[in-house]
Design an enzyme around this catalytic site. Structure first.
Site: not given
Ligand SMILES: NC(=O)c1ccc[n+]([C@@H]2O[C@H](COP(=O)([O-])OP(=O)(O)OC[C@H]3O[C@@H](n4cnc5c(N)ncnc54)[C@H](O)[C@@H]3O)[C@@H](O)[C@H]2O)c1
Length: 359
Positions: A221, A126, A104, A242, A168, A235, A239, A231, A246, A262
């Site tokens: 950021k 993330k 946990r 992206h 980025e 936020r 992206n 998000e 992606h 990426h």
């Protein structure tokens, strides 16, 4: 909770001593084990155990997540153990995911060794793994206890990886001026102060001092993540590039012998999404040309075939940020200013890919 990164690996010793951890386990891939581990170990006050993965995006999968959990058990990692993620985004994504779900949740520290990791993947909380060829389908929001960013690691990073990380940074340049709060004044009255205006002329392999650029990106950021950690809205601007990027990344992983990285995929996405911005949100033709020229100069061009469009659209639908049949984008009003949740039709998206291919 967001942790302000420390900008030197030498700070890690004091941090670890203070944490009184029962055990240090370092997660790395074969490259960071060979090229970065020595630098880390000499700063640590106690011996470590290590878990090593094969390098590359393919390793960010469920089998390796199970392997990491299994190894943590095997190494008797209890709830006072700490996992140090030594690597690029692949390692910090899967390592953060495994640490925050093992028993946990145990503590983890990110030590990014790629440019992309330093400006993006290692910060912001993330964590994730890929399922099949679909990116980041399972994951958690979980913040590292600490992040240590040290450009010393960039010394061994292959040139292609360094340039991919620059994508980025360009992205931050394109969204930097977006207001984080409603009350905020316009921050950059003088356009010359914008990040984009100086990074666009740089050749990434010739940058002598990375710290000021990395700090600007990290600050941006952090401000955005602090305003919207999960998000729900703002936020999403992170992206930019992206949604199409992606899809290009998944597509390339599927079909190319040497898939795009990426950052290289995001570079394609940023051009196509600049075209959508030109069509839909008022980005000027000059700005579209500027963005396209800078990105093509740095990254060259990815050639894919028109029949691939339907696969790309399929991947965009799979993107967890989209609902039903609508594909929503982060688009630019101008260089530096982004809007989120702008719906685009399939026809418009295909047109933006056509635009990319004509460059
Ligand atoms: N969590 C987030 O917010 C976030 C944000 C952006 C990207 N990502 C994820 O990050 C991943 C991409 O990250 P990446 O580009 O860092 O890739 P990566 O972690 O796969 O690293 C790229 C390559 O560089 C090697 N390498 C790493 N550091 C090195 C060093 N110092 N010297 C020599 N070789 C080194 C690695 O072994 C690998 O072969 C993707 O999975 C992407 O989805 C996550």
């Amino acid at each position: 909770m967001i942790q302000v990164p420390e900008f030197s690996i030498t700070r890690i010793e004091a941090y670890i001593k203070k944490g009184q951890y029962s055990k240090i386990i370092v997660l790395c891939d074969e490259n960071t084990s060979r090229l970065c581990m020595e630098q880390l170990v000499k700063e640590l006050p106690m011996p470590i155990e290590r878990i090593t993965l094969l390098p590359g995006e393919h390793s960010k999968n469920l089998e390796n997540a199970a392997y990491i959990w299994d190894q943590l058990l095997e190494l008797d990692a209890d709830r006072k153990a700490v996992l140090i993620n030594l690597g690029g985004g692949m390692i910090t994504d899967i390592g953060g995911f495994c640490a925050s779900s093992y028993k946990r949740g145990i503590a983890f520290i990110n030590l990014p060794t790629t440019l992309l990791g330093m400006v993006d993947a290692a910060i912001g909380g993330k964590t994730s793994i890929n399922i099949r060829h679909y990116k980041n389908q399972v994951g958690l929001f979980a913040f590292p206890e600490a992040v240590f960013i040290d450009p010393v690691f960039l010394g061994t990073l292959p040139k292609r990886e360094l340039i991919a990380g620059y994508a980025e940074i360009l992205k931050y340049g394109l969204i930097q001026e977006t207001k984080v709060s409603q009350q905020e004044e316009d921050k950059y009255s003088d356009q010359k102060d914008l990040l984009w205006e100086y990074i666009k002329y740089e050749e990434p392999v010739n940058i002598p001092d990375w710290i000021p650029i990395i700090k600007t990106c990290v600050d941006l950021k952090e401000a955005v993540v602090a305003a919207d950690p999960k998000e729900k809205g703002l936020r999403k601007i992170l992206n930019y590039g992206h949604t199409i990027g992606h899809a290009i990344e998944s597509f390339s992983l599927d079909i190319d012998e040497v898939p795009l990285l990426h950052g290289e995929s995001i570079a394609v996405g940023m051009i196509a999404e600049a075209y959508l911005s030109y069509k839909k949100t008022g980005l000027s033709k000059e700005a579209l040309n500027d963005i396209s020229a800078v990105i093509i100069r740095i990254f060259g061009k990815y050639i894919f075939e028109n029949p691939g469009y339907d696969d790309l659209i399929h991947y965009m639908h799979m993107d967890k940020k989209n609902q039903a049949d609508e594909i929503r984008f982060v688009l630019l009003e101008k260089i530096g200013k982004a809007l989120y949740d702008v719906p685009c039709t399939i026809k418009e998206i295909k047109e933006s890919l056509d635009y990319y291919l004509t460059l």
